[in-house]
Design a protein around this motif. Structure first.
Motif, mmCIF file in Angstrom:
data_model
loop_
_atom_site.group_PDB
_atom_site.id
_atom_site.type_symbol
_atom_site.label_atom_id
_atom_site.label_comp_id
_atom_site.label_asym_id
_atom_site.label_seq_id
_atom_site.Cartn_x
_atom_site.Cartn_y
_atom_site.Cartn_z
ATOM 1 N N ASN A 50 39.994 31.191 37.879
ATOM 2 C CA ASN A 50 40.905 31.078 36.746
ATOM 3 C C ASN A 50 40.084 30.814 35.486
ATOM 4 O OD1 ASN A 50 42.554 29.315 34.794
ATOM 5 N ND2 ASN A 50 44.139 30.122 36.150
ATOM 6 N N HIS A 51 40.311 31.616 34.460
ATOM 7 C CA HIS A 51 39.536 31.521 33.225
ATOM 8 C C HIS A 51 39.613 30.124 32.597
ATOM 9 C CE1 HIS A 51 37.833 32.966 29.418
ATOM 10 N NE2 HIS A 51 38.756 32.239 28.818
ATOM 11 N N LEU A 52 40.792 29.513 32.655
ATOM 12 C CA LEU A 52 40.967 28.199 32.041
ATOM 13 C C LEU A 52 40.204 27.134 32.825
ATOM 14 C CD1 LEU A 52 44.758 28.584 31.302
ATOM 15 C CD2 LEU A 52 42.857 28.871 29.723
ATOM 16 N N GLY B 294 37.540 27.750 34.286
ATOM 17 C CA GLY B 294 36.175 27.998 33.835
ATOM 18 C C GLY B 294 35.860 27.151 32.608
ATOM 19 N N HIS B 295 36.742 27.180 31.614
ATOM 20 C CA HIS B 295 36.532 26.372 30.401
ATOM 21 C C HIS B 295 36.374 24.892 30.754
ATOM 22 C CE1 HIS B 295 36.719 29.028 26.966
ATOM 23 N NE2 HIS B 295 37.806 29.626 27.415
ATOM 24 N N LEU B 296 37.123 24.421 31.747
ATOM 25 C CA LEU B 296 37.062 23.008 32.125
ATOM 26 C C LEU B 296 35.723 22.649 32.758
ATOM 27 C CD1 LEU B 296 40.653 22.419 33.578
ATOM 28 C CD2 LEU B 296 39.802 21.937 31.277
ATOM 29 N N THR C 225 32.922 29.408 23.162
ATOM 30 C CA THR C 225 33.463 30.760 23.311
ATOM 31 C C THR C 225 33.356 31.207 24.767
ATOM 32 O OG1 THR C 225 31.303 31.489 22.568
ATOM 33 C CG2 THR C 225 33.077 31.577 20.968
ATOM 34 N N ASP C 226 34.072 32.279 25.089
ATOM 35 C CA ASP C 226 34.092 32.761 26.458
ATOM 36 C C ASP C 226 32.697 33.160 26.909
ATOM 37 O OD1 ASP C 226 36.745 32.296 26.429
ATOM 38 O OD2 ASP C 226 37.365 34.405 26.351
ATOM 39 N N ASN C 227 32.335 32.726 28.099
ATOM 40 C CA ASN C 227 31.027 33.049 28.661
ATOM 41 C C ASN C 227 31.152 33.074 30.176
ATOM 42 O OD1 ASN C 227 29.996 30.294 29.866
ATOM 43 N ND2 ASN C 227 31.004 29.815 27.934
HETATM 44 ZN ZN LIG Z 1 38.655 31.476 26.897
#
Ligand SMILES: [Zn+2]
Lengths: 226, 332
Positions: B111-113, B115-117, B297-299
């Motif tokens: 899950n992308h979110l 990932g941010h966590l 930013t997204d990575n």
């Molecule tokens: Zn993002």
């Protein structure tokens, strides 16, 4: 050399394997645009059935379109990553030439128009001359389906139509007096295997869209945000 | 070691992260230049860019990590399978499955979110839990309570626009460029906040956000007072957004005993927000986890990190996995 072929230009998803020993397995695993879900699983299955490991594949052939944009991206992303991962060769073929070879192989001769459904009343088309050999006589292009029908009906020359773009407008294409329809909706994977064996490998494959991205087309008629 | 792949929006990214959450390599390519003229990410353009960029990006990530790109010694592959733009997600997911099949490795859809966590963990591997995280980006705004890696509870989220989305819309209204966040942030530093009277919204006890009304208020106020300087509008808007975000985060801090407070997502690059979170951390005597710009930013490093955790927990995905453009964090 062992070959793997991937075909995802239409709602169907086709996979094929041809071993160096000449054993050939091809399969259409889905016809409902579920390319993402079924493609890699089908590749694993087919390789297993042929007694091959992924590393045994020496070349990957992929249909680069024209056709469904997302389908093409799934097929090309998969094929390119698989070939890159193994460091093996990659070959691109077009959906229109696969249809033409399919018709040729089934004995169709004379002028052939291959048409892949382009949605919104349009088809991706290309014309071929089928005799002993197969020669493309036009470049792949996008056209309004009705215009193609009118063009050939007016022209009057005998012609055979094939592809899911023809099936979609079957009534119109079927009504061309000098025309004949060769029913074939899915670009045949076994033709991709045959072509892939003969072609030179490429370093990268990009989808053949034949159409600008939606936003670009819409944006030119839309007011620019201030 | 895990190879991470991220293609949920306009960034095509790949990274290698080791078992101790050290980033060995991280490559990010963006198609943002193609979207600027449209004032937002155009899905079809993003999809087209991903399919040509993904191969070279993965190759670079492997080579820069010192791995053999045809036979990398890694333990698995992690890929964003949602949420995001479906046509973009499909490219990364397809590639990830093909690599997994070719190399005979497990792969997992992340899950992308989530990932941010995981981003703070990459920059401060020894961090202490629990953590309160304010996740703010162009697509999401939420407060998350993290009791440990992979254990999270969404305490509140936006009921309309995401914070980054509000920035983009206001920037567009003001005739500034896209993306709006950096443009407004820069301009706001030359303006006086409060020059434009904007309503204080979402004053209830819940931890949800709303930015749609604020955007409308900016439009109305600038129509009424056409003479207000652009910098003052930017400063006033920025203060109103940050004030709401920080007020809710403060409420969450009061309600939960945590060891740290973290910022995540693209809007985490905002200078006013970073300053506010630092202040909040001081007030509550906890550690502030402010991500570097690359981690905002997204990575793909953050995706690899989440994947490392998920694969370690035995949660590998089937090759039949489909992308879920609306995958909620609460469903993870
Ligand atoms: Zn993002």
């Amino acid at each position: 050399m062992n070959l793997l072929a991937i075909e995802t230009a239409t709602p169907a998803c086709g996979v094929g394997v041809r071993t160096s020993g000449g054993v050939e397995l091809t399969r259409v695993v889905d016809e409902n645009r579920r390319h993402t879900e079924v493609l890699t699983l089908a590749m694993a299955e087919l390789l297993g059935e042929c007694g091959l490991r992924p590393r045994d594949i020496g070349r990957v052939v992929v249909d680069r379109g024209p056709g469904l944009f997302t389908g093409l991206r799934v097929g090309i992303a998969t094929a390119s990553a698989f070939a890159q991962a193994l460091g093996c060769g990659l070959v691109g073929v077009t959906s229109l030439e696969l249809l033409a070879h399919g018709a040729h192989g089934a004995g169709v001769r004379g002028t052939l128009v291959a048409g892949v459904d382009g949605r919104r009343g349009e088809v991706f088309v290309q014309t071929f001359a089928l005799a002993e050999a197969l020669v493309a006589t036009s470049r792949p292009a996008v056209a309004v389906a009705r215009d193609v029908v009118i063009q050939w009906a007016t022209n009057g020359d005998p012609v055979t139509f094939t592809g899911d773009g023809v099936e979609r407008y079957a009534q119109d294409f079927g009504a061309v007096p000098n025309g004949h329809v060769f029913v074939q909706t899915v670009p045949p994977v076994h033709e991709a295997l045959a072509l892939g064996l003969r072609r030179a490998v490429e370093t990268s494959i990009t989808p053949l869209y034949l159409r600008e991205a939606d936003a670009v087309a819409n944006f030119t008629t839309r007011e620019r945000p201030r | 070691m895990v190879l991470g792949i991220e293609t949920s929006c306009d960034e095509t990214a790949a990274a290698v992260v080791d078992a101790d959450f050290h980033v060995i390599s991280s490559i990010v390519e963006s198609s943002i230049d193609q979207h600027r003229a449209f004032g937002g990410v155009v899905p079809e353009l993003a999809g087209r860019a991903h399919v040509t960029t993904i191969g070279p990006v993965v190759n670079r990530a492997l080579v820069e990590a010192g791995l053999d790109p045809h036979d990398p010694e890694i333990d698995g592959i992690a890929v964003t399978s949602g949420p995001g733009l479906i046509g973009s997600l499909l490219v990364g997911l397809s590639a990830a499955k093909a690599y997994a099949l070719a190399w005979g490795l497990p792969f997992v859809g992340v899950n992308h979110l989530e990932g941010h966590l995981f981003a703070p963990l990459l920059e401060q591997p020894g961090l202490e839990w629990p953590l309160l995280t304010l996740l703010v980006s162009g697509g999401h705004s939420m407060i998350v309570l993290q009791s440990g890696p992979g254990q999270h509870e969404v305490l509140g989220e936006t009921i309309d626009d995401a914070a980054g989305e509000a920035y983009d819309k206001v920037a567009r209204w003001l005739g500034l460029g896209y993306p709006g966040g950096p443009e407004i942030d820069l301009l706001a530093q030359q303006g006086t906040a409060g020059s434009l009277k904007l309503p204080v919204s979402m004053t209830g006890p819940d931890l949800d956000f709303s930015f749609s009304g604020l955007k409308t208020a900016v439009v109305r106020a600038t129509q009424r007072h056409g003479d207000v300087a652009l910098a003052d509008v930017a400063a006033s808007f920025q203060r109103a957004v940050c004030e709401q975000l920080l007020r809710k985060l403060r409420s969450a801090m009061e309600a939960h005993d945590v060891k740290g407070v973290a910022l995540a997502g693209g809007v985490a690059a905002n200078s006013a927000l970073r300053a506010g979170v630092e202040q909040l951390a001081r007030d509550f005597a906890v550690v502030a986890h402010l991500p570097t710009l690359e981690m905002c930013t997204d990575n793909a490093a953050m995706i690899a990190a989440a994947g490392l955790y998920r694969l370690g927990a035995g949660a590998a995905s089937s090759l039949g996995l489909s992308a879920d453009p609306n995958w909620q964090l609460s469903e993870v």
